[in-house]
Design a protein around this motif. Structure first.
Motif, short mmCIF file in Angstrom:
data_model
loop_
_atom_site.label_atom_id
_atom_site.label_comp_id
_atom_site.label_asym_id
_atom_site.label_seq_id
_atom_site.Cartn_x
_atom_site.Cartn_y
_atom_site.Cartn_z
N VAL A 72 -2.04 -7.55 1.50
CA VAL A 72 -2.25 -6.10 1.47
C VAL A 72 -1.35 -5.42 2.49
CG1 VAL A 72 -3.92 -4.26 1.92
CG2 VAL A 72 -4.59 -6.26 0.55
N ARG A 91 2.07 -5.03 1.12
CA ARG A 91 2.12 -3.93 0.16
C ARG A 91 2.17 -2.59 0.89
NH1 ARG A 91 4.01 -6.14 -3.52
NH2 ARG A 91 2.99 -6.86 -5.42
N GLU A 92 1.32 -2.44 1.88
CA GLU A 92 1.27 -1.17 2.60
C GLU A 92 2.54 -0.92 3.40
OE1 GLU A 92 -2.35 -1.59 4.80
OE2 GLU A 92 -3.60 -0.85 3.13
N THR A 151 7.60 -4.50 -2.51
CA THR A 151 7.33 -4.24 -3.93
C THR A 151 7.37 -5.50 -4.79
OG1 THR A 151 9.68 -3.76 -4.32
CG2 THR A 151 8.25 -1.90 -3.76
N ILE A 195 3.51 -10.76 -4.97
CA ILE A 195 2.96 -11.48 -3.81
C ILE A 195 1.90 -12.43 -4.33
CG2 ILE A 195 1.76 -11.30 -1.61
CD1 ILE A 195 2.89 -8.45 -1.36
N HIS A 236 -3.85 -3.76 -5.41
CA HIS A 236 -2.51 -3.92 -4.83
C HIS A 236 -1.59 -4.78 -5.70
CE1 HIS A 236 -3.57 -1.92 -1.07
NE2 HIS A 236 -4.72 -2.57 -1.13
N ARG A 237 -2.03 -5.05 -6.91
CA ARG A 237 -1.20 -5.78 -7.88
C ARG A 237 -0.72 -7.12 -7.31
NH1 ARG A 237 3.08 -3.53 -7.68
NH2 ARG A 237 2.63 -1.96 -6.08
N LEU A 238 -1.66 -7.88 -6.78
CA LEU A 238 -1.34 -9.20 -6.24
C LEU A 238 -1.44 -10.26 -7.32
CD1 LEU A 238 -3.39 -8.97 -2.92
CD2 LEU A 238 -1.01 -8.26 -3.32
#
Length: 370
Positions: A68, A71-72, A76, A79, A97-99
């Motif tokens: 996370v 991502r923050e 992009t 992960i 977070h589209r992990l």
């Protein structure tokens, strides 16, 4: 962190990038997860990510909170959570977070079913246990896993496994055959190859490879040097001589007197010990470099100090530079050689670097360094 003590570690970002490109060159048809778990094998997660941010196809690590944070910070690329989710909170983070999430047991799948509100496809890696016997679905549990996945229509599934002996004589053939049997007629994406398999077993490259230790300039093979593989060392641990002793035959060195001089010797005391992450179990004879010359350690490694032989380096006195491993001004000492002498592997050396050791970036290294 600044300290008056002379020990420090230097990290070469350009070497990380070089090693990543080398991994890609061995598997040109595959994408590559840059494995930055365990704080990038002790090199610093953020240093590794910044070195590769512009080129890595994706990053792989363990902790959801670290993913996370990437991502923050604006990362992009995909992960990958190598051990998957551990809580409902993790499931929510994966979705938000589209992990990409490894799933290795039925309990994790059920956690996803109970807590996931999938508004967009989520990427999952179904891990198969093909002989490592740590994590992964077996032939007995895989059918139920597929059944549970039917309850998760918003997922993109890939298959993966992990090789136990890609670096050894047994190789990967047995596990690869098990994987193929378990996968059946699967035609979707797969990820199989660790560093050793990337370099030695091209049939395993698949869609995504997972370079780990090779990113950090160490060899995955006990019998093949990193240099011969074209890898560049990323971490250099260096210090200085802080004391000198002249010995006569019969004098002993260090705790327990484990080393006894058999002739007149000159001994240097180095500001480095097991509290800095140097292996306490390293025996006399472990390679070390002083003022550009290779020599060896003598006696037992103590908490803050260790000794080395200066008999043939008369110009070395207090303040003389020392390379514990890596490429320093005092000379080159491959981490793999230090690890072998200490009965361990370079992975452990890197991961054991203590927080009290100051770390700086070596910006002088270049990707094309020879």
């Amino acid at each position: 962190m600044k300290t008056s003590r002379p020990i420090r570690a230097r990290i070469a970002p350009a070497a990380i990038l070089h090693n990543y490109r080398l991994a890609k060159s061995h598997a040109p048809q595959a994408k590559a997860w840059a494995v930055v778990k365990a704080n990038a094998y002790g090199h610093g997660q953020w240093r590794a990510v910044e070195a590769l941010r512009g080129e890595a196809d994706g990053f792989a690590l363990l902790e959801c909170e670290n993913a996370v944070a990437l991502r923050e910070a604006g990362v992009t690329q995909p992960i990958l959570l190598l051990e998957g989710v551990f809580s409902a909170r993790d499931v929510r983070a994966v979705i938000e977070h589209r992990l990409t999430c490894v799933v290795h047991c039925l309990e994790q799948l059920e956690l996803l079913v109970r807590n996931g509100q999938f508004t967009a496809p989520v990427a999952l890696y179904l891990k198969l246990n093909t002989g490592m016997n740590r994590l992964g679905f077996t032939p007995e549990t895989l059918g139920k896993a597929w059944a549970i996945l039917q309850q998760l229509p918003q997922v993109d599934v890939s298959l993966m496994t992990h090789f136990a002996e890609a670096d050894g004589e047994r190789g990967v053939s047995e596990q690869l055959e098990r994987f193929r049997r378990m996968a059946g007629d699967w035609r979707g994406p797969v990820s199989l190859a660790n560093s050793a398999a990337i370099l030695r077993h091209p049939t395993t490259h698949g869609d995504w490879v997972r370079p780990g230790i090779m990113l950090y300039g160490a060899s995955p093979f006990a019998e093949i040097s990193a240099e011969s593989l074209g890898l560049q060392p990323v971490m250099t641990l260096e210090s200085a001589i802080i004391g000198v002793q002249d010995l006569v035959a019969g004098d002993r060195v260090g705790y327990g007197g484990t080393f006894t001089a058999d002739k007149p010797m000159r001994i240097g005391v180095v500001a480095c010990g097991y509290a800095d992450g140097y292996p306490r179990h390293a025996t006399s004879g472990t390679p070390i470099a002083v003022m550009g010359k290779r020599t060896q350690t003598v006696g037992r490694v103590s908490m803050d100090m260790m000794a080395c032989d200066l008999t043939d380096i008369p110009e070395a006195g207090i303040g003389a530079p020392v390379t514990l491993w890596g490429e320093g001004i005092a000379g080159s000492v491959p981490a793999d050689e230090v690890a072998a002498a200490a009965g361990t592997i370079a992975y452990e050396l890197f991961c054991a670097l203590a927080p009290r050791v100051p770390v700086s970036l070596d910006e002088t290294a270049t990707v094309n360094r020879k």
